[in-house]
Enzyme design. Structure first.
Site, PDB file in Angstrom:
ATOM      1  CG  HIS A  99     -26.745  37.964 -33.376  1.00 30.83           C
ATOM      2  ND1 HIS A  99     -26.838  38.323 -34.694  1.00 30.83           N
ATOM      3  CD2 HIS A  99     -27.880  38.419 -32.780  1.00 30.83           C
ATOM      4  CE1 HIS A  99     -27.997  38.965 -34.885  1.00 30.83           C
ATOM      5  NE2 HIS A  99     -28.647  39.026 -33.744  1.00 30.83           N
ATOM      6  CD  GLU A 107     -30.689  41.133 -35.914  1.00 29.79           C
ATOM      7  OE1 GLU A 107     -31.203  40.183 -35.289  1.00 29.79           O
ATOM      8  OE2 GLU A 107     -29.766  41.811 -35.463  1.00 29.79           O
ATOM      9  CG  HIS A 145     -32.270  36.243 -32.300  1.00 26.83           C
ATOM     10  ND1 HIS A 145     -32.623  36.309 -33.627  1.00 26.83           N
ATOM     11  CD2 HIS A 145     -31.666  37.419 -32.012  1.00 26.83           C
ATOM     12  CE1 HIS A 145     -32.242  37.475 -34.122  1.00 26.83           C
ATOM     13  NE2 HIS A 145     -31.658  38.180 -33.167  1.00 26.83           N
ATOM     14  CD  GLU A 146     -30.036  38.785 -28.829  1.00 24.83           C
ATOM     15  OE1 GLU A 146     -28.928  39.162 -29.263  1.00 24.83           O
ATOM     16  OE2 GLU A 146     -31.106  39.315 -29.176  1.00 24.83           O
TER      17      GLU A 146
HETATM   18 ZN   LIG Z   1     -30.528  39.978 -33.329  1.00 24.76          ZN
END
Ligand SMILES: [Zn+2]
Length: 274
Positions: A128, A187, A124-125
């Site tokens: 980004h 997100e 997830h990170e």
């Molecule tokens: Zn995030």
């Protein structure tokens, strides 16, 4: 008097042609080199201000998962090795920065049950970073400042008839979604990109759903509102659980079982008291 608006429009026209991998229009005013520099400088700053974990088993676990993820990230995102640091902090948090930087707090490792769930967090990170979210965020701030300056100048010169025009300048920003807060769409995008990335890296993609269920329990369980910074900056747990569940069949088609990592979570992760 119309010059700043013309410049603003031209800047947007020149740079707005990109789309994210989920098809969102993106406005990016900074170069990759600038972003890499900002990322590296922020990371150096963090390292001087936050204690770094020296526990070998904890570091081995995090490095193993992070390397399994980053080796599947396209070189156009970051050419060299990724730098991964375990911060000794009870915060339930993790982050990734342009320039190949990853930070994981020991606090989040106590919510993480296994390598697959840590794969979900790091996926997830890194998602980004892959989708240039910090470039978009910085660009939105810059455009907003320029738009405000232009609007103020117009009003200050009492050119009331032109005011609509200046506001259209701001509206142009709105149309491209650069002034509205868009953290929720970032997100959601990082969730989807991250789930695909973890699957390609050999982590069981359904672990992302279990992770958020655990996060939800944690935020309900503590009588102190939302304790976890990681959660407070993210959409509601139920929204993301629904979205990750919906995307799971697609991620499963990418799941590389044959390439499954073997990263062992230590029984005890030393964490400073909060
Ligand atoms: Zn995030």
């Amino acid at each position: 008097m119309k010059l700043p608006l013309i410049i603003l429009s031209a800047l947007i026209a020149l740079t707005a042609c990109t789309s994210s991998s989920t098809g969102r229009k993106q406005v990016m005013l900074f170069s990759d080199t600038e972003l890499d520099k900002m990322g590296a400088a922020s990371f150096e700053d963090m390292k001087t201000k936050t204690p770094i974990s020296t526990d070998k088993a904890t570091n081995d676990f995090v490095q193993c998962v992070a390397q399994s993820i980053t080796k599947n990230v396209d070189k156009s995102v970051h050419k060299g090795d990724w730098e991964v640091i375990v911060f000794d902090s009870s915060q339930v948090n993790a982050f990734a920065l342009p320039g190949g930087k990853i930070g994981v707090y020991t606090g989040i490792l106590n919510v993480t049950e296994n390598q697959d769930q840590l794969g979900a967090i790091i996926g997830h990170e890194v998602g980004h970073v892959i989708e240039h979210h910090s470039n978009e965020r910085l660009s939105a701030n810059k455009l907003q400042n320029m738009g405000m300056a232009a609007a103020t100048a117009a009003v200050g010169l009492s050119e009331v008839e032109n005011k609509g025009l200046w506001m259209a300048g701001l509206g142009l920003g709105l149309q491209y979604g650069v002034i509205m807060p868009y953290s929720r769409s970032h997100e959601s995008e990082a969730d989807i990109v991250g789930q695909d990335l973890m699957a390609r890296s050999g982590f069981e993609p359904s672990a992302s759903i279990k992770l958020w269920q655990n996060m939800a329990k944690l935020s309900e369980g503590s009588g102190q509102g939302a304790p976890a910074e990681f959660m407070s900056t993210h959409p509601s747990n139920q929204t993301r659980i629904n979205q990750l569940t919906k995307h799971l069949p697609s991620a499963m088609t990418l799941y590389n079982r044959g390439n499954r990592p073997n990263c062992v979570k230590p029984k005890v992760i030393p964490t400073p008291a909060s």
